[in-house]
Design a protein around this motif. Structure first.
Motif: not given
Length: 251
Positions: A33-57
């Motif tokens: 359904p529209e509006g469905s959401l995935v939320i994670a405590d930790f991402q092993t390969a969080g992505k930003g624009q065009v391959g940038n990575s994202w650090e998050s504890e």
């Protein structure tokens, strides 16, 4: 929104490579359904624009992705999704602090520090959008950043307080879907005006870098396609797509 009689799914994960990837994989298996959401405590390969990575504890910040079906939007106006996502994060953070701006195209800054990044992945069907996955990484309670990211900051570093991530998420979702309904009502100029007013370095001349080197310019306009129009002091105007120009951020 589509699927009006279906309740959006909320999927909570301890860990995933990327909430965008996970949501796209689940959506490929069966239409969510529209509006469905995935939320994670930790991402092993969080992505930003065009391959940038994202650090998050782990467990400190908000990392989530939302699924939309904005099939009423022509493909050449898909930047509106980026604009409403950016404005929604900005207005959420303004409940807790000030000096929040949007650095084109969709990084969120507190003063000269990056507090949020996002990755928006759009799928097309003909000349229109079919679905959008809006992925957001928002620094909430992280106290120390260890990566070589140049200028990260979190809400707790700004204010000295700790926040309930669920409260921040709920605030964001309220604002975001209000903006989404504005899109449905074709209030596009209202959205574009709010975005222009929210821009980092939106007033005055600042330094930028493109493939030919450094130059000084001011933001003249943002086209409906998302292209940035910069005007030099001599009046010359230059047009840039994403990643073709970099804003020089004070260290």
């Amino acid at each position: 929104m589509n699927d009006k009689n279906e309740t959006p799914k909320i999927i909570r994960l301890v860990e995933t490579d990327s909430t965008n990837n996970y949501l796209r994989e689940q959506s490929a298996k069966a239409r969510l359904p529209e509006g469905s959401l995935v939320i994670a405590d930790f991402q092993t390969a969080g992505k930003g624009q065009v391959g940038n990575s994202w650090e998050s504890e782990a467990g400190k910040n908000l990392m989530f992705s939302i699924l939309l079906y904005p099939d009423f939007l022509p493909a050449n106006r898909q930047f509106l999704i980026s604009q409403i996502a950016s404005l929604s994060v900005k207005e959420t953070l303004e409940k807790y602090t000030d000096s929040v701006t949007v650095k084109w195209p969709n990084d969120i800054y507190w003063k000269d520090r990056k507090i949020c990044g996002m990755l928006i992945e759009n799928d097309l069907s003909g000349q229109h959008l079919y679905c959008s996955v809006v992925g957001i990484g928002l620094n909430i309670n992280q106290e120390i950043f260890r990566s070589d990211a140049p200028n990260p900051i979190s809400l707790t570093q700004i204010t000295g307080k700790t926040y309930d991530r669920e409260d921040v998420l709920a605030c964001f979702l309220r604002i975001f879907f209000n903006y989404y309904f504005l899109l449905l009502q074709e209030k596009e100029e209202e959205i574009r005006a709010a975005y222009m007013a929210a821009l980092y370095h939106g007033d005055g001349y600042y330094f930028y870098i493109d493939e030919n080197g450094s130059f000084e310019a001011r933001i003249h306009a943002i086209e409906p396609t998302g292209h940035l129009i910069l005007q030099l002091r001599d009046g010359e105007r230059r047009r840039y797509a994403f990643k073709e120009v970099t804003t020089v951020v004070p260290r």
